[in-house]
Design a protein around this motif. Structure first.
Motif, PDB file in Angstrom:
ATOM      1  N   THR A 157       0.852  -1.179   0.000  1.00  0.00           N
ATOM      2  CA  THR A 157       0.000   0.000   0.000  1.00  0.00           C
ATOM      3  C   THR A 157       0.895   1.238   0.000  1.00  0.00           C
ATOM      4  O   THR A 157       2.088   1.158   0.305  1.00  0.00           O
ATOM      5  N   PRO A 158       0.351   2.399  -0.343  1.00  0.00           N
ATOM      6  CA  PRO A 158       1.176   3.607  -0.314  1.00  0.00           C
ATOM      7  C   PRO A 158       1.851   3.832   1.040  1.00  0.00           C
ATOM      8  O   PRO A 158       3.000   4.281   1.102  1.00  0.00           O
ATOM      9  N   ARG A 159       1.164   3.500   2.123  1.00  0.00           N
ATOM     10  CA  ARG A 159       1.732   3.728   3.452  1.00  0.00           C
ATOM     11  C   ARG A 159       2.851   2.741   3.780  1.00  0.00           C
ATOM     12  O   ARG A 159       3.819   3.098   4.457  1.00  0.00           O
ATOM     13  N   ALA A 188       4.529   0.512   1.446  1.00  0.00           N
ATOM     14  CA  ALA A 188       5.365   0.015   0.348  1.00  0.00           C
ATOM     15  C   ALA A 188       6.842   0.037   0.717  1.00  0.00           C
ATOM     16  O   ALA A 188       7.587  -0.911   0.424  1.00  0.00           O
ATOM     17  N   ALA A 189       7.293   1.101   1.353  1.00  0.00           N
ATOM     18  CA  ALA A 189       8.698   1.197   1.745  1.00  0.00           C
ATOM     19  C   ALA A 189       8.922   0.651   3.152  1.00  0.00           C
ATOM     20  O   ALA A 189       9.825  -0.153   3.382  1.00  0.00           O
ATOM     21  N   PHE A 190       8.094   1.055   4.098  1.00  0.00           N
ATOM     22  CA  PHE A 190       8.294   0.673   5.498  1.00  0.00           C
ATOM     23  C   PHE A 190       8.142  -0.832   5.703  1.00  0.00           C
ATOM     24  O   PHE A 190       8.861  -1.433   6.510  1.00  0.00           O
ATOM     25  N   GLY A 191       7.233  -1.458   4.978  1.00  0.00           N
ATOM     26  CA  GLY A 191       6.999  -2.888   5.161  1.00  0.00           C
ATOM     27  C   GLY A 191       7.874  -3.775   4.291  1.00  0.00           C
ATOM     28  O   GLY A 191       7.774  -5.011   4.367  1.00  0.00           O
ATOM     29  N   TRP A 192       8.754  -3.163   3.491  1.00  0.00           N
ATOM     30  CA  TRP A 192       9.588  -3.939   2.568  1.00  0.00           C
ATOM     31  C   TRP A 192      10.418  -4.993   3.293  1.00  0.00           C
ATOM     32  O   TRP A 192      10.461  -6.159   2.896  1.00  0.00           O
ATOM     33  N   ALA A 193      11.108  -4.610   4.348  1.00  0.00           N
ATOM     34  CA  ALA A 193      12.001  -5.540   5.048  1.00  0.00           C
ATOM     35  C   ALA A 193      11.221  -6.702   5.650  1.00  0.00           C
ATOM     36  O   ALA A 193      11.650  -7.860   5.556  1.00  0.00           O
ATOM     37  N   SER A 194      10.071  -6.422   6.252  1.00  0.00           N
ATOM     38  CA  SER A 194       9.265  -7.485   6.856  1.00  0.00           C
ATOM     39  C   SER A 194       8.740  -8.443   5.799  1.00  0.00           C
ATOM     40  O   SER A 194       8.732  -9.669   5.994  1.00  0.00           O
ATOM     41  N   ALA A 195       8.303  -7.902   4.664  1.00  0.00           N
ATOM     42  CA  ALA A 195       7.790  -8.749   3.591  1.00  0.00           C
ATOM     43  C   ALA A 195       8.880  -9.647   3.017  1.00  0.00           C
ATOM     44  O   ALA A 195       8.662 -10.841   2.790  1.00  0.00           O
ATOM     45  N   ARG A 196      10.055  -9.084   2.787  1.00  0.00           N
ATOM     46  CA  ARG A 196      11.144  -9.886   2.229  1.00  0.00           C
ATOM     47  C   ARG A 196      11.639 -10.924   3.237  1.00  0.00           C
ATOM     48  O   ARG A 196      11.981 -12.056   2.862  1.00  0.00           O
ATOM     49  N   ALA A 197      11.691 -10.565   4.515  1.00  0.00           N
ATOM     50  CA  ALA A 197      12.107 -11.528   5.536  1.00  0.00           C
ATOM     51  C   ALA A 197      11.107 -12.676   5.635  1.00  0.00           C
ATOM     52  O   ALA A 197      11.499 -13.846   5.767  1.00  0.00           O
ATOM     53  N   ASP A 198       9.827 -12.354   5.554  1.00  0.00           N
ATOM     54  CA  ASP A 198       8.805 -13.400   5.605  1.00  0.00           C
ATOM     55  C   ASP A 198       8.907 -14.318   4.390  1.00  0.00           C
ATOM     56  O   ASP A 198       8.774 -15.541   4.514  1.00  0.00           O
ATOM     57  N   ASP A 199       9.155 -13.745   3.221  1.00  0.00           N
ATOM     58  CA  ASP A 199       9.351 -14.571   2.018  1.00  0.00           C
ATOM     59  C   ASP A 199      10.509 -15.546   2.220  1.00  0.00           C
ATOM     60  O   ASP A 199      10.416 -16.727   1.863  1.00  0.00           O
TER      61      ASP A 199
END
Length: 313
Positions: free
Chosen positions: A182-184, A186-197
């Protein structure tokens, strides 16, 4: 070996008790507390410049918190019991099976009851769903959460003990809350999303293997791999593709989020597209078969460890 014995106990305790409402109606569930920690970091750090770096800091804070909790729990002078209970609470086999079964029960009553039940376990829009969409959503949730809520926690506990399990659960919770593009976030959640992947890379494929193996479809793994590539997620497609082939149905496909219809491709597109409560029942049976295969693997690992230890003395 003690880690694996503790894991077996946790799996059995979770399968027996699940999440007793009498307890969690009075106390906040650990997953809720993890969510509060993620929310606090989101509100405190997700603003201004360098949001991706701030997101990395938030993730590092969560990992540090998970490791501190693991040390504190291990320090409780009650042997392996605190770790066993913690692991059982953080596993989700029984609650997953119960929630998915509730959708089948509701769907047998009415479409509206099915929609209400499935709304408890999916984030997509449910108000306009027909019976097929309700059933498909429940089955997809069953497959994905078997990986995220059961196989992955077991994998990381077996590999790294309680610290591994807690780190995984914190990261997975963060991904579910701030990992969306989401716009809010997209950047802040990048690390968490990649770590979860990354943390789900092996467990997702192991989940697909367990589903296929317990349904006599190991030879279908190349096809499952090809179908998984059609999914929007690099990991969720694996258990969904295995479940789709096991049931002979098409999963994924178009669905609505926040009033916007998104045209995602079907997984196993040649499968049957009219689904009902009986298909949900079959999916739940596969959940338990996969759980049984997984705990059997852990038991075999313990037996082999004991045998090797005896032979080496």
């Amino acid at each position: 070996m003690m880690i694996h014995l503790t894991l077996i106990g946790a799996l059995l305790l979770d399968a027996w008790l699940g999440e007793p409402p009498a307890l969690w109606n009075r106390l906040p569930h650990p997953a809720v507390l993890m969510g509060r920690a993620v929310d606090r970091l989101d509100r405190a750090l997700n603003h201004g410049r360098f949001r991706r770096a701030r997101g990395v800091l938030a993730l590092a804070t969560l990992v540090g918190l998970a490791l501190i909790l693991a040390v504190l729990i291990a320090a409780i002078p009650l042997g392996p019991l605190p770790e066993l209970i913690t692991a059982a609470i953080l596993l989700a086999q029984r609650s997953l099976a119960d929630h998915v079964t509730a959708v089948a029960t509701g769907l047998r009553q009415s479409t509206g009851a099915g929609r209400s039940a499935v709304a408890m376990i999916v984030s997509r829009d449910t108000a306009a769903m027909d019976d097929t969409a309700v059933a498909r959503s429940a089955i997809e949730s069953a497959a994905e959460n078997l990986s995220d809520g059961v196989i992955a926690p077991v994998f990381w506990f077996a590999l790294a003990g309680l610290p591994g399990l807690l780190v995984y659960k914190f990261v997975n919770t963060a991904d579910s809350m701030i990992g969306y593009r989401t716009p809010r976030h997209a950047a802040f959640g990048w690390a968490s999303a990649r770590a979860d992947d990354l943390l789900n890379l092996i467990p997702a494929r192991l989940t697909a293997l367990l589903i296929a193996a317990t349904n006599g479809q190991l030879t279908a793994m190349p096809a499952i791999r090809a179908e998984a590539a059609r999914h929007k997620s690099p990991n969720a497609g694996w258990p969904e593709a295995a479940m789709a082939r096991a049931l002979g149905v098409a999963l994924a496909g178009p669905r609505s989020y926040d009033g916007v219809m998104r045209d995602f491709p079907f997984v196993n597109p040649k499968g049957r597209r009219t689904l009902g409560a009986q298909d949900i029942d079959r999916a739940v049976a596969l959940l338990w078969r996969s759980w049984g295969a997984m705990i059997s693997l852990v038991v075999i690992w313990v037996a082999l460890s004991v045998t090797v230890a005896r032979l080496s003395t």
